[in-house]
Design a protein around this motif. Structure first.
Motif, PDB file in Angstrom:
ATOM      1  N   SER A 184       0.963  -1.354   0.054  1.00 46.65           N
ATOM      2  CA  SER A 184      -0.573   0.148   0.152  1.00 46.65           C
ATOM      3  C   SER A 184       0.810   1.531  -0.450  1.00 46.65           C
ATOM      4  N   TYR A 185       2.044   0.956  -0.021  1.00 50.34           N
ATOM      5  CA  TYR A 185       2.536   2.417   0.317  1.00 50.34           C
ATOM      6  C   TYR A 185       4.436   2.821  -1.361  1.00 50.34           C
ATOM      7  N   GLY A 186       3.591   2.079  -2.191  1.00 50.56           N
ATOM      8  CA  GLY A 186       4.366   1.885  -3.092  1.00 50.56           C
ATOM      9  C   GLY A 186       5.379   1.886  -3.377  1.00 50.56           C
ATOM     10  N   VAL A 187       6.179   1.664  -4.128  1.00 48.96           N
ATOM     11  CA  VAL A 187       7.787   1.234  -4.890  1.00 48.96           C
ATOM     12  C   VAL A 187       8.170   1.429  -3.575  1.00 48.96           C
ATOM     13  N   GLY A 188       8.765   2.891  -3.549  1.00 48.07           N
ATOM     14  CA  GLY A 188      10.207   3.744  -2.533  1.00 48.07           C
ATOM     15  C   GLY A 188       9.396   2.995  -1.056  1.00 48.07           C
ATOM     16  N   GLY A 189       8.031   3.244  -1.040  1.00 49.95           N
ATOM     17  CA  GLY A 189       7.828   2.489   1.336  1.00 49.95           C
ATOM     18  C   GLY A 189       7.575   0.869   0.751  1.00 49.95           C
ATOM     19  N   CYS A 190       7.193   0.682  -0.249  1.00 50.57           N
ATOM     20  CA  CYS A 190       7.569  -1.417   0.076  1.00 50.57           C
ATOM     21  C   CYS A 190       8.662  -1.716   0.065  1.00 50.57           C
ATOM     22  N   ILE A 191       9.513  -0.697  -1.261  1.00 56.09           N
ATOM     23  CA  ILE A 191      11.204  -1.632   0.019  1.00 56.09           C
ATOM     24  C   ILE A 191      11.554  -1.042   0.937  1.00 56.09           C
ATOM     25  N   GLY A 192      11.477  -0.051   1.656  1.00 54.78           N
ATOM     26  CA  GLY A 192      12.304   0.238   3.149  1.00 54.78           C
ATOM     27  C   GLY A 192      11.062  -0.120   4.236  1.00 54.78           C
ATOM     28  N   ALA A 193       9.745  -0.548   4.006  1.00 58.77           N
ATOM     29  CA  ALA A 193       9.231  -1.444   5.016  1.00 58.77           C
ATOM     30  C   ALA A 193       9.731  -3.285   4.690  1.00 58.77           C
ATOM     31  N   CYS A 194       9.600  -3.513   4.045  1.00 63.71           N
ATOM     32  CA  CYS A 194      10.593  -4.657   3.694  1.00 63.71           C
ATOM     33  C   CYS A 194      11.693  -5.330   4.042  1.00 63.71           C
ATOM     34  N   LEU A 195      12.920  -3.727   4.094  1.00 60.44           N
ATOM     35  CA  LEU A 195      14.088  -3.541   4.915  1.00 60.44           C
ATOM     36  C   LEU A 195      14.127  -3.674   6.054  1.00 60.44           C
ATOM     37  N   ILE A 196      13.395  -2.732   6.529  1.00 63.47           N
ATOM     38  CA  ILE A 196      13.340  -2.461   8.130  1.00 63.47           C
ATOM     39  C   ILE A 196      12.704  -4.273   9.233  1.00 63.47           C
ATOM     40  N   THR A 197      11.392  -4.925   8.227  1.00 62.57           N
ATOM     41  CA  THR A 197      10.797  -6.035   8.825  1.00 62.57           C
ATOM     42  C   THR A 197      11.893  -7.374   8.121  1.00 62.57           C
ATOM     43  N   THR A 198      12.846  -7.409   7.639  1.00 66.14           N
ATOM     44  CA  THR A 198      13.706  -8.389   7.525  1.00 66.14           C
ATOM     45  C   THR A 198      14.963  -8.332   8.302  1.00 66.14           C
ATOM     46  N   ILE A 199      15.416  -6.540   9.074  1.00 65.11           N
ATOM     47  CA  ILE A 199      16.878  -6.754   9.953  1.00 65.11           C
ATOM     48  C   ILE A 199      15.728  -7.771  10.860  1.00 65.11           C
ATOM     49  N   LEU A 200      14.718  -6.961  11.270  1.00 65.95           N
ATOM     50  CA  LEU A 200      13.883  -7.141  12.460  1.00 65.95           C
ATOM     51  C   LEU A 200      13.747  -8.689  12.739  1.00 65.95           C
ATOM     52  N   MET A 201      12.760  -9.434  11.349  1.00 59.35           N
ATOM     53  CA  MET A 201      12.429 -10.603  11.617  1.00 59.35           C
ATOM     54  C   MET A 201      13.850 -12.126  11.605  1.00 59.35           C
ATOM     55  N   VAL A 202      14.725 -11.364  11.295  1.00 59.13           N
ATOM     56  CA  VAL A 202      15.624 -12.689  11.378  1.00 59.13           C
ATOM     57  C   VAL A 202      16.469 -12.484  12.505  1.00 59.13           C
ATOM     58  N   TRP A 203      16.881 -11.297  12.605  1.00 63.74           N
ATOM     59  CA  TRP A 203      17.170 -10.932  14.277  1.00 63.74           C
ATOM     60  C   TRP A 203      16.505 -11.911  15.464  1.00 63.74           C
ATOM     61  N   THR A 204      15.169 -12.042  15.591  1.00 66.67           N
ATOM     62  CA  THR A 204      14.339 -11.834  16.047  1.00 66.67           C
ATOM     63  C   THR A 204      13.962 -13.648  15.996  1.00 66.67           C
ATOM     64  N   CYS A 205      13.888 -14.135  15.090  1.00 61.04           N
ATOM     65  CA  CYS A 205      13.654 -15.231  14.730  1.00 61.04           C
ATOM     66  C   CYS A 205      15.018 -16.347  15.301  1.00 61.04           C
ATOM     67  N   VAL A 206      15.880 -15.309  15.327  1.00 61.53           N
ATOM     68  CA  VAL A 206      17.534 -16.585  15.896  1.00 61.53           C
ATOM     69  C   VAL A 206      17.720 -16.617  17.114  1.00 61.53           C
ATOM     70  N   MET A 207      17.436 -15.409  18.063  1.00 61.62           N
ATOM     71  CA  MET A 207      17.309 -14.803  19.839  1.00 61.62           C
ATOM     72  C   MET A 207      16.186 -15.887  20.072  1.00 61.62           C
ATOM     73  N   LEU A 208      15.328 -16.164  19.724  1.00 62.23           N
ATOM     74  CA  LEU A 208      13.925 -16.060  19.962  1.00 62.23           C
ATOM     75  C   LEU A 208      14.247 -18.412  20.313  1.00 62.23           C
ATOM     76  N   VAL A 209      15.083 -18.445  19.531  1.00 61.34           N
ATOM     77  CA  VAL A 209      15.381 -20.152  18.901  1.00 61.34           C
ATOM     78  C   VAL A 209      16.911 -19.932  19.936  1.00 61.34           C
ATOM     79  N   GLU A 210      17.639 -19.350  19.476  1.00 62.86           N
ATOM     80  CA  GLU A 210      18.498 -19.642  20.492  1.00 62.86           C
ATOM     81  C   GLU A 210      18.018 -19.408  22.060  1.00 62.86           C
ATOM     82  N   ASP A 211      17.426 -18.717  22.330  1.00 60.88           N
ATOM     83  CA  ASP A 211      17.485 -18.837  23.694  1.00 60.88           C
ATOM     84  C   ASP A 211      16.248 -19.780  24.502  1.00 60.88           C
ATOM     85  N   GLY A 212      15.722 -20.247  23.129  1.00 58.17           N
ATOM     86  CA  GLY A 212      15.369 -21.283  23.596  1.00 58.17           C
ATOM     87  C   GLY A 212      15.433 -22.985  23.854  1.00 58.17           C
ATOM     88  N   HIS A 213      16.481 -22.915  23.012  1.00 63.63           N
ATOM     89  CA  HIS A 213      17.393 -24.244  23.205  1.00 63.63           C
ATOM     90  C   HIS A 213      18.095 -23.461  24.980  1.00 63.63           C
TER      91      HIS A 213
END
Length: 368
Positions: A38-67
């Motif tokens: 909904s944010y257009g090409v530029g907004g979509c790129i920016g939002a996706c990059l932010i989400t990717t960084i946060l998502m990857v970090w969160t997944c690694v931290m949660l699974v690692e802490d679970g172990h």
């Protein structure tokens, strides 16, 4: 002695993470449309990059802490992250909140079958209810195996649909921003960067208990990290590809209840029919995980008959509760998730980078 990496386990973890994150909102394309396209090409790129960084970090931290923690009650993770008072509140609040989300997801399954096949909504709701009750009764290991396998299929199919659709209509990105000016597309936030942050934080309450539960079943930290990393990257790749595929066909997808189904049908009616099944599979992989979290809160021993009874009773409640319209349930349950998720995310960051003395909330042992 150097430990060998179990690639089969890492792939299974990756599939389970993606499958859990998909849900009805992602699978139908509604979340992707509102948070990214909904944010257009530029907004979509920016939002996706932010989400990717946060998502990857969160997944690694949660699974690692679970172990590291090996918690008997997955919801105890909130005490570890958020302290005695807020953590205890979240420990008891999370199962009830996720149970409400579970009802929303089940209602979504009824809506998908109703919209594509014209079946009564109770058919889809009953199908999902029976499947998740059966698999939750078999325990987390079986759930991980099943949704991990389905997750890999969902990843491949989402990438295929997204890539083919985007390749066939790539020129649509050039006119997408102009087209959005005349279309009524709901946005999740006032700015793309806020949306990029909210997408991960809005899922934090859902991901915490289940991902730490997945981590508890890994044999070493390396396996946990790689599984979390693979899952975060794979999900983000599916997300980005689908976001731009929907954006490239924005005049077709903007006002559709199930945008992803619209682009798959445009490619081929047969592909559309197959994708309707994938949608149900995506919803199932999330609902079965949410039901397990709710049951695990009331009974930690999966082999106990009490656990199976709780699963059956909870499923009956979900089936009748999901009779309310999908859109109504979303409006009731979802608005508060992102705000609470931001607080949780801040707590996770604090524990990993600023807190010196970390203690297992169940054993009271010090954590390195």
């Amino acid at each position: 002695m150097k430990s060998t990496v179990n690639m089969k386990k890492i792939i299974s973890l990756c599939g389970a993470i993606v499958a859990f994150n998909i849900g009805s909102g992602f699978a139908t394309g509604q979340e992707i449309m509102q948070f990214f396209s909904s944010y257009g090409v530029g907004g979509c790129i920016g939002a996706c990059l932010i989400t990717t960084i946060l998502m990857v970090w969160t997944c690694v931290m949660l699974v690692e802490d679970g172990h590291k923690l090996k918690l008997k009650s997955a919801n105890s993770i909130w005490i570890y992250y958020c302290g005695k008072y807020l953590g205890t509140f979240l420990k008891y609040f999370t199962p009830f909140f996720l149970f409400a989300v579970l009802i929303v997801m089940t209602s979504g399954a009824g809506s998908v079958l109703n919209e594509y096949y014209g079946l009564p909504t109770w058919v889809g709701r009953l199908l999902i209810s029976l499947l998740m009750a059966f698999f939750v009764s078999t325990g987390l290991k079986n759930i991980t195996t099943v949704i991990g396998g389905l997750g890999v299929v969902i990843i491949v199919f989402c990438l295929l649909v997204g890539a083919v659709s985007l390749a066939g209509n790539f020129q649509g990105l050039a006119t997408a921003d102009e087209a959005l000016k005349s279309l009524n597309v709901t946005k999740s936030a006032s700015a793309w960067w806020i949306s990029g942050i909210l997408y991960t934080t809005f899922m934090a309450l859902n991901m915490g208990p289940f991902f730490t539960g997945l981590g508890a079943d890994t044999k070493d930290v390396k396996e946990a990290r790689l599984g979390g990393l693979a899952g975060g990257v794979a999900f983000s790749l599916c997300l980005m590809l689908m976001a731009f595929a929907l954006l490239a066909s924005i005049t077709l997808t903007a006002e559709k209840a199930v945008p992803t189904l619209a682009i798959s049908e445009k490619i081929s009616p047969i592909l559309g029919a197959i994708f309707s099944v994938i949608l149900i599979a995506g919803i199932f992989t999330t609902t079965v995980s949410l039901l397990w979290i709710s049951c695990n809160f009331l009974c930690q021993d999966e082999k106990d008959k009490k656990f199976k009874i709780i699963a059956v009773v909870a499923t009956v409640i979900v089936f009748f509760g999901s009779e309310l319209p999908f859109s109504t349930l979303v409006n009731i349950v979802y608005p508060y998730t992102g705000y609470l998720g931001i607080l949780i995310f801040i707590c996770i960051v604090y524990v990993h980078y600023f807190k010196k003395n970390k203690v297992n909330p169940e054993t009271q042992e010090s954590i390195e």
